[in-house]
Structures are given as C-alpha cells and as structure tokens.
Design a protein around this motif. Structure first.
Motif, PDB file in Angstrom:
ATOM      1  N   PRO A 123       1.018  -1.203  -0.149  1.00  0.00           N
ATOM      2  CA  PRO A 123      -0.008   0.072   0.010  1.00  0.00           C
ATOM      3  C   PRO A 123       0.684   1.353   0.031  1.00  0.00           C
ATOM      4  CG  PRO A 123      -0.777  -1.644   1.550  1.00  0.00           C
ATOM      5  CD  PRO A 123       0.407  -2.015   1.071  1.00  0.00           C
ATOM      6  N   GLU A 124       2.091   1.296   0.468  1.00  0.00           N
ATOM      7  CA  GLU A 124       2.974   2.425   0.513  1.00  0.00           C
ATOM      8  C   GLU A 124       3.784   2.507  -0.628  1.00  0.00           C
ATOM      9  OE1 GLU A 124       1.938   3.923   2.837  1.00  0.00           O
ATOM     10  OE2 GLU A 124       0.810   2.116   4.055  1.00  0.00           O
ATOM     11  N   SER A 125       3.760   1.624  -1.634  1.00  0.00           N
ATOM     12  CA  SER A 125       4.517   1.827  -2.813  1.00  0.00           C
ATOM     13  C   SER A 125       4.180   2.751  -3.879  1.00  0.00           C
ATOM     14  CB  SER A 125       4.540   0.342  -3.418  1.00  0.00           C
ATOM     15  OG  SER A 125       3.483   0.113  -4.100  1.00  0.00           O
ATOM     16  N   ASN A 126       4.886   3.137  -4.634  1.00  0.00           N
ATOM     17  CA  ASN A 126       4.482   4.171  -5.699  1.00  0.00           C
ATOM     18  C   ASN A 126       3.450   3.491  -6.838  1.00  0.00           C
ATOM     19  OD1 ASN A 126       6.312   6.454  -4.874  1.00  0.00           O
ATOM     20  ND2 ASN A 126       8.025   5.349  -5.702  1.00  0.00           N
ATOM     21  N   VAL A 127       3.793   2.016  -6.874  1.00  0.00           N
ATOM     22  CA  VAL A 127       2.972   1.459  -7.966  1.00  0.00           C
ATOM     23  C   VAL A 127       1.431   1.654  -7.513  1.00  0.00           C
ATOM     24  CG1 VAL A 127       3.054  -0.753  -6.835  1.00  0.00           C
ATOM     25  CG2 VAL A 127       3.026  -0.401  -9.544  1.00  0.00           C
ATOM     26  N   ALA A 128       1.323   1.633  -6.250  1.00  0.00           N
ATOM     27  CA  ALA A 128       0.042   1.730  -5.471  1.00  0.00           C
ATOM     28  C   ALA A 128      -0.597   3.004  -6.427  1.00  0.00           C
ATOM     29  CB  ALA A 128      -0.139   1.779  -4.023  1.00  0.00           C
ATOM     30  N   GLN A 158      -4.764   4.266 -12.873  1.00  0.00           N
ATOM     31  CA  GLN A 158      -5.477   3.361 -13.815  1.00  0.00           C
ATOM     32  C   GLN A 158      -7.079   3.166 -13.568  1.00  0.00           C
ATOM     33  OE1 GLN A 158      -3.132  -0.093 -13.909  1.00  0.00           O
ATOM     34  NE2 GLN A 158      -1.331   0.777 -14.948  1.00  0.00           N
ATOM     35  N   LEU A 159      -7.282   3.074 -12.315  1.00  0.00           N
ATOM     36  CA  LEU A 159      -8.618   2.728 -11.966  1.00  0.00           C
ATOM     37  C   LEU A 159      -9.530   4.029 -11.863  1.00  0.00           C
ATOM     38  CD1 LEU A 159      -8.063  -0.374  -9.496  1.00  0.00           C
ATOM     39  CD2 LEU A 159      -8.786  -0.344 -11.827  1.00  0.00           C
ATOM     40  N   GLY A 160      -8.879   5.093 -11.922  1.00  0.00           N
ATOM     41  CA  GLY A 160      -9.745   6.375 -11.788  1.00  0.00           C
ATOM     42  C   GLY A 160     -10.155   6.580 -10.301  1.00  0.00           C
ATOM     43  N   ARG A 161      -9.197   6.176  -9.461  1.00  0.00           N
ATOM     44  CA  ARG A 161      -9.514   6.370  -7.814  1.00  0.00           C
ATOM     45  C   ARG A 161      -8.409   7.217  -7.385  1.00  0.00           C
ATOM     46  NH1 ARG A 161     -10.820   1.144  -5.968  1.00  0.00           N
ATOM     47  NH2 ARG A 161     -11.208   2.207  -3.988  1.00  0.00           N
ATOM     48  N   MET A 188      -6.119  -2.055 -17.207  1.00  0.00           N
ATOM     49  CA  MET A 188      -5.843  -0.585 -17.368  1.00  0.00           C
ATOM     50  C   MET A 188      -7.261   0.029 -16.896  1.00  0.00           C
ATOM     51  SD  MET A 188      -2.417   0.164 -19.146  1.00  0.00           S
ATOM     52  CE  MET A 188      -2.406   1.964 -18.633  1.00  0.00           C
ATOM     53  N   THR A 189      -8.359  -0.830 -17.400  1.00  0.00           N
ATOM     54  CA  THR A 189      -9.658   0.112 -17.287  1.00  0.00           C
ATOM     55  C   THR A 189     -10.578  -0.555 -16.582  1.00  0.00           C
ATOM     56  OG1 THR A 189     -10.392  -1.444 -18.971  1.00  0.00           O
ATOM     57  CG2 THR A 189      -9.266   0.515 -19.998  1.00  0.00           C
ATOM     58  N   GLU A 190     -10.389  -1.719 -15.824  1.00  0.00           N
ATOM     59  CA  GLU A 190     -11.503  -2.187 -14.793  1.00  0.00           C
ATOM     60  C   GLU A 190     -10.479  -2.984 -13.988  1.00  0.00           C
ATOM     61  OE1 GLU A 190     -14.114  -4.655 -16.743  1.00  0.00           O
ATOM     62  OE2 GLU A 190     -12.600  -6.143 -17.437  1.00  0.00           O
ATOM     63  N   LEU A 191     -11.449  -3.434 -12.697  1.00  0.00           N
ATOM     64  CA  LEU A 191     -10.944  -4.204 -11.746  1.00  0.00           C
ATOM     65  C   LEU A 191     -10.593  -5.447 -12.455  1.00  0.00           C
ATOM     66  CD1 LEU A 191     -13.152  -3.284  -8.602  1.00  0.00           C
ATOM     67  CD2 LEU A 191     -10.754  -2.649  -9.028  1.00  0.00           C
ATOM     68  N   SER A 192      -9.436  -6.221 -12.038  1.00  0.00           N
ATOM     69  CA  SER A 192      -9.252  -7.471 -12.667  1.00  0.00           C
ATOM     70  C   SER A 192     -10.218  -8.467 -12.409  1.00  0.00           C
ATOM     71  CB  SER A 192      -7.729  -7.993 -12.196  1.00  0.00           C
ATOM     72  OG  SER A 192      -6.979  -7.109 -12.742  1.00  0.00           O
TER      73      SER A 192
END
Length: 332
Positions: free
Chosen positions: A227-232, A238-241, A294-298
C-alpha cells in the motif's frame, strides 16, 4: 516442436446426476464406477455429490459448481420408483449442462425409453436392466463404449493443444472458494488488491488450513501490492481512484488477512512493489489467471481456468516464486 512422450490416457471429469436413493446405489458402484475398467483411450474422474465435500451453503449450488468444472455429465433419466416421471433435479441439471454446452450422456432403465421427456426424444440412452444384468457388468461395457464415442466426438473438440482451458466472464464464475476449500498441496495468490480475497476467499482458506492440519507440506502464500509503494499510486490512477482512498483499501484488506491468519506457520502474506502483468490463483495444480486491466478491476474481467495440470501449472508457480523473491516486506 515438443514431442509429448506421455503414454497415460487422457483424464476427464464426469459429474453423475442421479437420484439419491438406495435403489440406485448398486448401479452407481457396480456399473458407472466400473467404466474405467473398460475405457481404452481415456480415464474418467467420476464425481457424485454425496461423495464430495460440500462448500456452498445450498446443495444445488454445490451441484452447479461441480458441473461447471466437469468435462461431461452422466445423467440417469429413469423414472423414480415412487414417481411416474424422471427426477426433477436430474432434469434441471441436464438443462444447466446443455446451457453450458457440456456434453451429456444419458442412461436409464428399459421403461425410460417408453416415455422420454419431449426435450430428450431422439437422444441416445444407454440402457441398464437389473433383471437381466444383476451386477451391471454388461451395462458398464456399454456405457464405456458410449463414453469413448462422446469424449472423442464432443469433449475433445472443446480441447485444443495439450491443456484444457475454461473461460469465465468474471472471477465469481470460477468458484475459487470451492477449489481452495479442497486444496491439499498449496494455495498461492498473486493479486494487486486483497479486498476480494478478504471478502470471498478468507473462509475457504481457513477451511483448507484446518483440513490440512496434519499435512506439513501444505502452504498458503499470498502476494499483494504494498500500500505504501509508488505503484499503488499508479494503479489508483489506472482505475480512476484517488491515491489516498485506494491505499486505504489496500491497507484495510491486508490488515484483515493478517489478523485472520495470525499465528499460522503455514500461511505467508507478502507485499511487492512492482505491478504484475497477471492475477494468479494457484490451487494445487489448478491455475486461475486474469490480466491486470488498465480500465477495470481485474476481478471483473475474463478469467481462465487451467484444471489439474501439473506440467501446465509449473510456469505459473515459477512466476509466482520469482515475484516472491523480489518482494519488499514479509509477514508470517
């Protein structure tokens, strides 16, 4: 070109649809289960509900889960001893299998042919007759011949290449909780977000851990995004969040599982800092995989199930271990 030198017969799974009544027990044990003694090119893993572990709360949900993961259905459409009509549940299961385009092999007593339901008229029925075939040995031979033909003509065309894959429009259709509850070797989960696992799979994992208390080789390993990573942050975009809300969701689900499995030495939960290209669930030698969209939850995208294939599972297990090697943090 790789040459397949294996000589073992191809194995398929058949779910048995028949009334639960002592009247049919000899037929099942002496006739249906004996077909492997007569099959030449194939082997059948035969499943009847009363011999299988229940995972779903309702019996019918367990039946449909079995049909979903079977290669064909063997259905007894004989009229029930106390009823003039075939068993209602059997007819429903035939309809469900037909809707999923699953091959169905019909069996029945001689009287069955006199009053077939209209939707089954014209279908081949492999007949058994206890009056003239007391131990069902002749029936087992006939059924084996019909199964050889059905597998060759209807099951194999659904299978291309070395492995059989099934596709699902979302994760719920795979019945992962059922597969996990029956695990005997491993449950490996590689995902970006543990909220689905916490909500839908946690109880099944607990059941598998309890079932394998005396099995020192059984492992549960879970890899999820830090949760603390840049990739988060990148995944949130990507998810618009918003990053803050998405990080909170990751933390909450991670902490939920940490609390659920505290003190269990055969459960590991780890985080990683690089976005994987696929979501992977490995249960024994079953593999469920989905792309990281990249457009929806997997969990809402297409999932593929590779069933009970040790060789097919090897690359996915290797990928899982490689991601595990590069993890950032480890919780045991």
């Amino acid at each position: 070109m790789t040459t397949n030198t294996e000589t073992e017969p191809k194995q398929f799974t058949a779910f048995i649809s028949m009334p639960f009544d002592a009247f049919f027990d000899d037929l099942y044990h002496q006739g249906i289960k004996a077909v492997n003694d007569h099959l030449k090119a194939y082997r059948l893993k035969i499943i009847r509900l009363d011999e299988s572990a229940y995972r779903k709360q309702r019996i019918q949900e367990n039946v449909l889960a079995h049909i979903d993961t079977s290669d064909l259905l063997i259905a007894d459409i004989s009229r029930y001893p106390k009823s003039p009509s075939p068993n209602v549940s059997v007819m429903h299961e035939i309809g469900y299998a037909a809707g999923r385009r699953l091959p169905v092999v019909l069996i029945g007593s001689p009287e069955t042919l006199k009053a077939l339901p209209s939707n089954l008229q014209g279908d081949i029925v492999t007949v058994y007759d206890h009056e003239t075939d007391h131990d069902y040995s002749r029936f087992a031979v006939k059924l084996a011949h019909q199964l050889e033909a059905t597998i060759s003509e209807k099951v194999l065309p659904r299978v291309r290449g070395e492995y059989q894959l099934e596709g699902f429009s979302g994760r719920n259709g795979v019945h992962l909780d059922y597969l996990i509850s029956l695990a005997r070797q491993r449950v490996f989960i590689l995902t970006t977000n543990l909220s689905y696992t916490a909500s839908y799979l946690c109880e099944a994992i607990k059941e598998a851990v309890e079932r394998n208390k005396g099995n020192p080789d059984f492992r549960v390993e879970i890899l999820t995004m830090d949760p603390e990573s840049n990739v988060a942050n990148e995944r949130a975009v990507q998810l618009g969040r918003t990053a803050r809300v998405y990080r909170d969701e990751l933390r909450e689900s991670l902490e939920h599982l940490q609390r659920a499995f505290t003190g269990l030495k055969n459960v590991e939960i780890m985080t990683y800092t690089s976005l994987p290209t696929q979501m992977t669930f490995i249960v024994d030698n079953h593999v469920v995989v989905a792309v990281v969209s990249m457009t929806e939850l997997s969990r809402e995208g297409t999932h593929f199930l590779l069933s009970d294939s040790p060789r097919g599972a090897e690359p996915f297990i290797g990928h899982f271990r490689a991601v595990k090697t590069h993890r950032r943090t480890h919780w045991h």
